[in-house]
Structure formats: C-alpha cells, structure tokens
Design a protein around this motif. Structure first.
Motif, PDB file in Angstrom:
ATOM      1  N   PHE A  49     -32.683  71.434  16.470  1.00  0.00           N
ATOM      2  CA  PHE A  49     -33.158  72.431  15.508  1.00  0.00           C
ATOM      3  C   PHE A  49     -32.687  73.813  15.923  1.00  0.00           C
ATOM      4  N   ASP A  50     -31.970  74.471  15.025  1.00  0.00           N
ATOM      5  CA  ASP A  50     -31.485  75.827  15.255  1.00  0.00           C
ATOM      6  C   ASP A  50     -31.896  76.671  14.055  1.00  0.00           C
ATOM      7  N   GLU A  51     -32.730  77.679  14.292  1.00  0.00           N
ATOM      8  CA  GLU A  51     -33.298  78.469  13.194  1.00  0.00           C
ATOM      9  C   GLU A  51     -32.226  79.141  12.357  1.00  0.00           C
TER      10      GLU A  51
ATOM     11  N   ASP B  89     -31.448  78.252   8.516  1.00  0.00           N
ATOM     12  CA  ASP B  89     -31.583  79.317   7.521  1.00  0.00           C
ATOM     13  C   ASP B  89     -30.321  79.413   6.662  1.00  0.00           C
TER      14      ASP B  89
ATOM     15  N   GLY C 297     -37.331  69.666  12.579  1.00  0.00           N
ATOM     16  CA  GLY C 297     -38.079  70.570  13.444  1.00  0.00           C
ATOM     17  C   GLY C 297     -39.161  69.903  14.263  1.00  0.00           C
TER      18      GLY C 297
ATOM     19  N   ASN D 170     -41.515  74.644  16.028  1.00  0.00           N
ATOM     20  CA  ASN D 170     -40.367  74.488  15.135  1.00  0.00           C
ATOM     21  C   ASN D 170     -40.797  74.157  13.709  1.00  0.00           C
TER      22      ASN D 170
ATOM     23  N   VAL E 187     -41.645  77.328  11.999  1.00  0.00           N
ATOM     24  CA  VAL E 187     -40.422  78.037  11.615  1.00  0.00           C
ATOM     25  C   VAL E 187     -39.800  77.372  10.391  1.00  0.00           C
ATOM     26  N   MET E 188     -39.763  76.026  10.398  1.00  0.00           N
ATOM     27  CA  MET E 188     -39.182  75.289   9.276  1.00  0.00           C
ATOM     28  C   MET E 188     -39.951  75.585   7.994  1.00  0.00           C
TER      29      MET E 188
ATOM     30  N   GLU F   9     -41.642  78.295   7.246  1.00  0.00           N
ATOM     31  CA  GLU F   9     -41.339  79.653   6.792  1.00  0.00           C
ATOM     32  C   GLU F   9     -39.969  79.727   6.126  1.00  0.00           C
ATOM     33  N   LEU F  10     -38.994  79.000   6.673  1.00  0.00           N
ATOM     34  CA  LEU F  10     -37.659  78.990   6.068  1.00  0.00           C
ATOM     35  C   LEU F  10     -37.690  78.324   4.695  1.00  0.00           C
TER      36      LEU F  10
END
Length: 686
Positions: A203-205, A209, A232, A241, A244-245, A247-248
């Motif tokens: 997983f890479d934000e 994105d 994530g 993660n 973050v996922m 929110e994206l």
C-alpha cells in the motif's frame, strides 16, 4: 409479609407490562415508516456488470479474438449490460488483450534461434504495436522496479519488447495498474467501469491517490474487492492504512460493493465500509459455474427453462434482497459430445432482455437501469427516544411470556431484564439490539399460540357462534399478536448495516425453533389450571412414562421433521427441483411469493384445528402445529435485507391463501365425516 407485598405488586404489574408492550409497538411504527421510505425512495437503480477478463479468456479460443470481443461488447450493450469490471492488469491479461506476447527463456531461445544462458529464467515481452509499447512499457517498468526486479529493452525482427529478470510464472502473477488502453476503449464504447481492486501490492498512499484520480476521471464510482482482504488491510490491530484508504475513496467519490453469500467476509471490509459512512451496495454474483449450466447438453426446452430460471433469479435478487449490482461471469467449455467449445454469452443476454427477461421485469417493478447507488437512510433524531421505549417494551414482552408459564416471576424478570439489557448495551449496542429483538421475536408467536390454545379450549366448553367465523377470527387474531414481534425486530434493528448484510441478525434458527418448543411445553404442562406441584408431578410422570417402539418412531419422525425444517431456513436452505418450479410459478404469477409452509400447511391446519375445537379436545394439536406459521411470520421480517413492503405483502398472501386452503381442508373434513356417518350404519347392518 415481604412475599405477600411482592406478589401483590407482581399481580398489578401484569397490566402495566401490557401497556409497555403497546407503547413499544406504537414507537416502532414511525421507525418502520422511515425504513420503508429509505427502501422505496433511495437506491432505485440496478447495474448489470460483466467481467471483462472472462470475455478476454473466451476470446482467446476464437479464430479472431479482437473481432469477437468487439462484437460481444456491442451485443452486451444492446442486451442491457451497462458496465464492465476491469481488474488490475497482469502480464497474462495483457497477453489475452493482444497488447503483448510473453515468452519464457526457453521459448525465447526457440523463437530467436540464439543461445541463452542455461542458468537464466527470465520473462521476455514483445509489444504488438507502437501504441501498446507507449502506454504499457512505463507501467510494466514501474511495477517491477517497485519490486526491485531489473528490466531492460529487447527486440526481435524490428518488434520492440523488454526482458524482465523474473521467472515467467511469477511475473505473470504480479498486479499493476489497470490497462489504460482497455479503460479508454470501454469508456469510448459507453460502458461504465467498475474496478476490481486487490490488496496484493504494497500500500502506497501517493500511488493509490494517483490511481483513484485516474479512475475518477474515467467515471469510476465503485469498486469490488478482488481477493480476501481489502486494499490497505494489514491486520485488525493496524487499521492506519484502512483509514487512509477511506479518506482517498471519499476524496475521489468512490464506494464499495458487498458480494452476497460469501463464506467469509473479506478482511477489513466492515471497517472500511464504516469509515465510508456505508457507501456500499449489495452485489449478486452469477458465477462461471452458474454459466456452465447453460452450456450442458440440453434440449431447446430445457435450455429455455434454465434461461428463465436465471432471469427469475436476477429479478428475485433485486426485489427481495436489495441487490443493486448483478455481476455476470462466463467461461468457455469444451463439449466433447458436440465437438465444440461453447460459451453461455447468448443465453445470459437472453436471460436479461429476451422474452420475459430480467431487465424489463425489474423496470416494471419500479426500478431503473443505471449506476448502482447507495441507500440514504431516513433517520430522524427522535428515533433514539423511540428505541428506549422499544427497549423497555421488549423486556416487558419477555417478562409477560415467562409469566404465562410461572406468573410469580413477571416483576422479577422485568426488573432483572432491564438491568441486564442495560449492561449488555454498554458492552455492545449491536448485540444488545439483536438479543432484545430475538427475545421479542420469539415471545410474540409463543404468546400468540398460547392465547389461541386457551381460547380454543374455552370454546370447547361454550360451543356457541359460527365455527368457521370463529376459526378465521382466531387465525387473524393470532397472526396479529405475532406481528408484535415483527414490530420490535424492525424497530430495534433499524440500522443500515443489516439491509447491507454488513452485520446479520444472529439466532434466526432459534427464532424458528424456540416458539415451537415453548408452545409444545405449554400444551403439555401448563394448558390446564394446575398448581406448581401438580405441574412438577405431571412432568415427572411424562419423563418416567413407558417408552414403546411407536414412541421411538414418533420421536425419530419429529426430530427428522425438525432437522428438515431448520435446514430450510436462511439463505442456504435447500429445495427440491419440484419445489423450485413451484416457487417460480408463484413468483411469476403473484409477483411476490408467499411462504409455502405458511399458506399450504401451518395456517390451513390451524384453521381446521380451530374449526374442530368446538367438538374435539385433541383439535388443539392442530392449533399447536400452527405455531410454525406464526414463527414464520416473524422470521419473514427477520430477513432484514428484504424490503418491508415485500415482507408485508408476503404475509398477507400467506394468510389469505392459508384461509382459502384451510376452508378447503374443512370442506374435505365435512365430506369425509358425513360420508362415514352415512355409510357406517349400512355397513353394520350388513
């Protein structure tokens, strides 16, 4: 002194417990109304999605794969398939798309007729054209660079390619961003794109994105999780993660699809759904195995019946289970008898838009075709106060039911129940709501049957009035009391997680079985006005009774019937071919199918028992069988993914047809009895 005071207040509290139940019942009605508004006024679009990878795999067996894909896409669009599901690309899929050709070191040696080191096991790629090279080479290079795998240019006979320093089998498995050429082509042809997203890449934000931004530009609104974990997910203890996922996904306006009837939910799905404020739709999957059934050796009539069955299945999924996305899969099959490679694509299209196809019927039911949308719950602020009233009313209903077995416990159970339920709420609000709903849902049909037994027993003494009128009135009154349990279930479990089956109402099997056990226990030990001592003596006598072979056979039959009854409950219950045909007939004729055990068995036998209770004491046994129908009424609404309107109509149909069939049972009974009375004297004279 203290005991006498307790018994005095216990006697007085019975009346107040009934008032609390009535208040709870009234509090549930506006909650039920808002749930119905949610179901009828939001999420009315249905989306049919086809698996594009399956289409590529079928095309790989055709003489002109690219022309086959182009033709099939047009036919699917014409049939009503609005969307295509696209996966993260792999070398294997890019080969199926005819973007690249892939070779192992051995195959490359044979192709180039040049020696390669015997210690080498690499993957060789040739791009089929300049467009494919320009679009895909950066994608492939970036993917394998992130895995610390070296790549370098390679060519053969003026055809450009590259070498990946990884074995072919492993390289074919590595996921990368979806094929941009395919995405653009599908978009230009007017298809909505549904993404199949996996958790197979680190997983890479920033990378996620960028990917979601590209997908948003292509109009992607939702993705389906591909694999056992959501993007994530690391572990339950490391949700960073996932946050973050979420929110994206919110940033790029994307939601999830929840696949129904999975053996296990994908890990992290429930948490991600909650973080997305339940921007989720339910998805029904028509699998490759389902499609294979349309390619078997069948007569034209058999094939038509199976196509009709598929159409019925899609309509039922949308109407009865709040499905808003239908995911279509297909697979090519080698048919040795016909000497052909067959696929079910034509049959699937016919099930959608052929004669009596699914899409026209879904539209006639009030839905439209389009991008699947989430539910937007109607949820007024006063619902919290209403649920407090429901909470107290449910405990009161449980206490009342126990009081009809042991009257002295009513006040004690009510007070302890309030304390225990409040403690359970602190531990888990969902478990608290489910426990109270299960208790109320079990007690309502139990009380309804107890009242029916008592009323019929009293009627045996008076024997006044119309027998048929009494029977119909008793069945309707009993069903009305059972509906009290329905109201508590609907009111207590009015959260979006239940229609979406992100959480499920546990204990439905108990809801089926326990009212039967309790009603039978009441009939055996509590039906007569006996003291507690006499009830104990009667119970001991029953337990110490002589057991004959006939009893053993009867017990075996009852256990077998009970196991079969429980096997039929829930979504995984099995039905015979004849019963499936009968269900399909009812569904297509009435639009909404009543439950067979209600209108064909339980309600008619209850009606016959109430009719015969004027003369025969043992007719109470038939009324006791009717508890199956009363439990089924409550259980129908325990399927929280079914719209309220559908469940309500189903119950009305069950009662209406049950009364008609019950009258038929009564007519047959009267004919048999009168014939017996007419012919028996003549036979005795002879």
């Amino acid at each position: 002194m203290l005991t006498g005071r307790y018994l005095h207040w216990n006697q007085r509290c019975i009346k107040w417990l009934w008032w609390l139940v009535i208040l709870g019942l009234l509090a549930s009605l506006p909650i039920a109304y808002e749930r119905n508004e949610t179901e009828q006024k939001t999420a009315r679009k249905v989306e049919f999605v086809f698996d594009y990878r399956d289409l590529l795999e079928i095309s790989d067996l055709q003489t002109d794969p690219q022309q086959f894909v182009a033709t099939q896409l047009k036919e699917m669009k014409r049939a009503g398939v609005q969307s295509m599901a696209v996966y993260e690309a792999t070398l294997s899929e890019l080969r199926l798309s005819r973007r690249i050709e892939v070779f192992s070191s051995h195959e490359a040696t044979a192709l180039t007729q040049s020696p390669i080191s015997p210690n080498e096991n690499f993957t060789y790629i040739l791009f089929t054209d300049k467009v494919a090279q320009d679009k895909l080479q950066p994608l492939i290079t970036q993917t394998f660079a992130s895995l610390n795998v070296k790549t370098r240019p390679w060519s053969f006979k003026n055809q450009n390619g590259m070498i990946i320093e990884m074995g072919l089998d492993e390289a074919n498995m590595k996921p990368m961003d979806p094929d941009p050429i395919t995405l653009q082509m599908l978009k230009e042809q007017g298809f909505q794109i549904v993404m199949r997203m996996s958790n197979r890449r680190p997983f890479d934000e920033a990378q996620m994105d960028a990917l979601l931004g590209q997908l948003q530009q292509l109009g992607v609104k939702r993705f389906i999780v591909d694999g056992e974990t959501v993007p994530g997910y690391v572990s339950e203890s490391k949700p960073e993660n996932l946050e973050v996922m979420a929110e994206l996904m919110k940033k790029h306006h994307m939601g999830l699809a929840n696949i129904e009837l999975q053996k296990t939910q994908q890990k992290g799905f429930n948490r991600l759904a909650k973080l997305l404020d339940y921007n989720v739709v339910r998805l029904h999957s028509f699998t490759e195995k389902d499609g294979e059934k349309l390619t078997e050796n069948l007569t034209d009539q058999e094939l038509d019946e199976r196509i009709q069955g598929v159409a019925d299945r899609f309509v039922l999924a949308v109407k009865d289970r709040n499905i808003r996305m239908v995911f279509l899969n297909a697979r090519a099959v080698k048919n040795l008898d016909k000497g052909k490679i067959l696929n079910p694509l034509d049959s699937i299209r016919e099930s959608l838009n052929g004669p009596d196809g699914a899409i026209p019927r879904i539209k006639n039911a009030g839905y439209s075709m389009g991008i699947a949308e989430r539910f937007f719950p109607f949820h007024s602020g006063w619902q919290k106060a209403a649920k407090v009233v429901l909470f107290v009313g449910a405990v009161a209903l449980i206490a009342l039911t126990i009081a009809y077995f042991i009257p002295e416990l009513a006040l004690f159970v009510f007070v302890i129940g309030l304390i225990g339920a409040a403690g359970l709420y602190v531990l888990s609000p969902n478990l608290f709501a489910q426990a109270l709903a299960l208790g109320a849902g079990t007690c309502a049909p139990t009380l309804a049957t107890i009242f029916a037994i008592r009323t019929a027993r009293d009627k045996l003494q008076s024997r006044t009035g119309s027998r048929l009128g009494f029977a119909i009135w008793l069945l309707v009154r009993t069903a009305a009391i059972s509906v009290i349990g329905v109201c508590f279930i609907v009111g207590l479990l009015n959260q979006i997680i239940y229609p979406l089956v992100i959480d499920q109402f546990r204990g439905v099997s108990i809801l089926h079985l326990l009212p039967i056990v309790l009603a039978a226990l009441y009939w055996l030990l509590f039906n007569e006005n006996l003291s507690h001592r006499d009830k104990i003596v009667k119970g001991k006598k029953l337990l110490s009774s002589y057991i004959s072979v006939l009893w053993v056979i009867g017990a075996a039959v009852i256990v077998a019937a009970g196991m079969y009854y429980l096997s039929r409950t829930g979504n995984e219950g099995q039905a015979s071919a004849f019963e499936r045909l009968f269900r399909s007939f009812l569904e297509n004729t009435l639009g909404i199918r009543p439950r067979t055990k209600e209108f064909l068995i339980a309600h008619p036998l209850f009606l016959l028992g109430a009719y015969l209770s004027f003369k025969y004491r043992n007719a109470l046994l038939l009324i006791l069988v009717g508890v199956v129908g009363q439990a089924s009424i409550v259980d129908t609404f325990a399927h929280l993914h079914t719209p309220l309107m559908i469940s309500s109509i189903r119950i009305v149909y069950g009662l209406s047809f049950g009364i008609v069939i019950g009258i038929g049972y009564i007519i047959v009974w009267e004919i048999v009895v009168r014939s017996w009375r007419r012919w028996t004297p003549s036979l005795l004279k002879e």
